[in-house]
Design a protein around this motif. Sequence first.
Motif, PDB file in Angstrom:
ATOM      1  N   LYS A  25       0.814  -1.209   0.000  1.00  0.00           N
ATOM      2  CA  LYS A  25       0.000   0.000   0.000  1.00  0.00           C
ATOM      3  C   LYS A  25       0.850   1.262   0.000  1.00  0.00           C
ATOM      4  O   LYS A  25       0.617   2.196  -0.777  1.00  0.00           O
ATOM      5  N   HIS A  26       1.853   1.300   0.853  1.00  0.00           N
ATOM      6  CA  HIS A  26       2.643   2.523   1.021  1.00  0.00           C
ATOM      7  C   HIS A  26       4.035   2.437   0.386  1.00  0.00           C
ATOM      8  O   HIS A  26       4.803   3.404   0.462  1.00  0.00           O
ATOM      9  N   LYS A  27       4.347   1.273  -0.203  1.00  0.00           N
ATOM     10  CA  LYS A  27       5.654   1.080  -0.855  1.00  0.00           C
ATOM     11  C   LYS A  27       6.794   1.373   0.117  1.00  0.00           C
ATOM     12  O   LYS A  27       7.812   1.959  -0.246  1.00  0.00           O
ATOM     13  N   SER A  28       6.600   0.962   1.341  1.00  0.00           N
ATOM     14  CA  SER A  28       7.599   1.206   2.381  1.00  0.00           C
ATOM     15  C   SER A  28       8.083  -0.122   2.945  1.00  0.00           C
ATOM     16  O   SER A  28       7.307  -1.074   3.069  1.00  0.00           O
ATOM     17  N   TYR A  29       9.395  -0.180   3.265  1.00  0.00           N
ATOM     18  CA  TYR A  29       9.916  -1.358   3.951  1.00  0.00           C
ATOM     19  C   TYR A  29       9.341  -1.412   5.366  1.00  0.00           C
ATOM     20  O   TYR A  29       8.970  -0.395   5.947  1.00  0.00           O
ATOM     21  N   PHE A  30       9.297  -2.636   5.885  1.00  0.00           N
ATOM     22  CA  PHE A  30       8.823  -2.809   7.255  1.00  0.00           C
ATOM     23  C   PHE A  30       9.892  -2.362   8.238  1.00  0.00           C
ATOM     24  O   PHE A  30      11.087  -2.277   7.903  1.00  0.00           O
ATOM     25  N   LEU A  31       9.440  -2.109   9.445  1.00  0.00           N
ATOM     26  CA  LEU A  31      10.344  -1.660  10.498  1.00  0.00           C
ATOM     27  C   LEU A  31      10.166  -2.573  11.704  1.00  0.00           C
ATOM     28  O   LEU A  31       9.044  -2.850  12.130  1.00  0.00           O
ATOM     29  N   PRO A  43       5.637   1.104   8.985  1.00  0.00           N
ATOM     30  CA  PRO A  43       5.544   2.250   9.906  1.00  0.00           C
ATOM     31  C   PRO A  43       4.416   3.219   9.547  1.00  0.00           C
ATOM     32  O   PRO A  43       3.825   3.840  10.419  1.00  0.00           O
ATOM     33  N   VAL A  44       4.105   3.295   8.242  1.00  0.00           N
ATOM     34  CA  VAL A  44       3.040   4.203   7.825  1.00  0.00           C
ATOM     35  C   VAL A  44       1.683   3.637   8.244  1.00  0.00           C
ATOM     36  O   VAL A  44       0.820   4.360   8.759  1.00  0.00           O
ATOM     37  N   CYS A  45       1.490   2.335   8.038  1.00  0.00           N
ATOM     38  CA  CYS A  45       0.233   1.696   8.474  1.00  0.00           C
ATOM     39  C   CYS A  45       0.070   1.844   9.984  1.00  0.00           C
ATOM     40  O   CYS A  45      -1.032   2.107  10.484  1.00  0.00           O
ATOM     41  N   MET A  50      -2.638   4.392  14.637  1.00  0.00           N
ATOM     42  CA  MET A  50      -2.576   5.181  15.866  1.00  0.00           C
ATOM     43  C   MET A  50      -3.424   6.449  15.734  1.00  0.00           C
ATOM     44  O   MET A  50      -4.153   6.820  16.653  1.00  0.00           O
ATOM     45  N   THR A  51      -3.330   7.093  14.563  1.00  0.00           N
ATOM     46  CA  THR A  51      -4.112   8.310  14.325  1.00  0.00           C
ATOM     47  C   THR A  51      -5.602   8.009  14.364  1.00  0.00           C
ATOM     48  O   THR A  51      -6.393   8.757  14.955  1.00  0.00           O
ATOM     49  N   LYS A  52      -5.997   6.881  13.758  1.00  0.00           N
ATOM     50  CA  LYS A  52      -7.405   6.492  13.748  1.00  0.00           C
ATOM     51  C   LYS A  52      -7.900   6.224  15.171  1.00  0.00           C
ATOM     52  O   LYS A  52      -9.021   6.613  15.531  1.00  0.00           O
ATOM     53  N   ASN A  53      -7.079   5.578  15.988  1.00  0.00           N
ATOM     54  CA  ASN A  53      -7.460   5.304  17.373  1.00  0.00           C
ATOM     55  C   ASN A  53      -7.660   6.588  18.166  1.00  0.00           C
ATOM     56  O   ASN A  53      -8.611   6.724  18.948  1.00  0.00           O
ATOM     57  N   VAL A  54      -6.749   7.540  17.968  1.00  0.00           N
ATOM     58  CA  VAL A  54      -6.847   8.820  18.668  1.00  0.00           C
ATOM     59  C   VAL A  54      -8.114   9.565  18.237  1.00  0.00           C
ATOM     60  O   VAL A  54      -8.843  10.113  19.072  1.00  0.00           O
TER      61      VAL A  54
END
Length: 275
Positions: A25-31, A43-45, A50-54
Amino acid sequence: MESISQTLQTKLEMLNWDFNKRCEKHKSYFLFDYNDNLNSRCPVCYCEGMTKNVEQQEAEKALDAERLKKYNTLKKLSILQDETLRAIRFSDYKPTNSEEENNKNEAIDFFNRYRNGEIFNLWIQGLNTGVGKSHLGMSILEELNESDAKDRSCLFIDIARMLELIHDSFDNKESHYTQAYFTDLLGKVDFLVLDDLGAETGDIDSKKKASEYTSKVLRSVMNSRQDKATIITTNLPSAKLKQMYDGKVMSRMMRGVKSIVFKESIDKRPSEVGF
């Protein structure tokens, strides 16, 4: 001196990346999680979650605040002449005859119908004072206020006292009890009791008509409540009410009407004068 971009790049390189996994989805490596070389995630997911929870927590707080505001309306904003009516319930109503017993049961039935979503105006009428008309009206509000999710706004307004406060605001500029205040408040609440209609004109046996100003205030209130439930208590018969009040006011009040009528009951309030 290291630039901001260089500093950021250095910090990113220090993170423990999992280059074997990549978020589609975000074309990002995992962390990898901190001090954990086994579990990794995008990290983006993670940040989005976290933003959705807040946001959800804040929305729940806002909903709780709105519910509390509605719940407190009855206690904080009601206008009563008789303070003993506050927080009174059906269990406090003690019938002394079959009519009072039947009327109490009818009031409980109307409460349940309101609770289940029905919208109608309810008149509680009886020529004699002290038979419990206001008591039953307040009991319906208290039960609605305390039931289910407590997300209904209820309000009890003594009509004569409300009009006194409005008149006082004409000369008292510090008073917030203006016509606009009451029209707005009474128009917004889910359930409203207008108590003792007719008492504001004085002696109920007189041939007085309600003043044009009284009719104007009541008309404004009822115009804003055509999709809401209003309970009206009065000592006057319908013929007298139609004689006293503007036709438009009565038309609004009689819309979708139900009634509880006291014909035989007498004043239950104790007398201590000795005669």
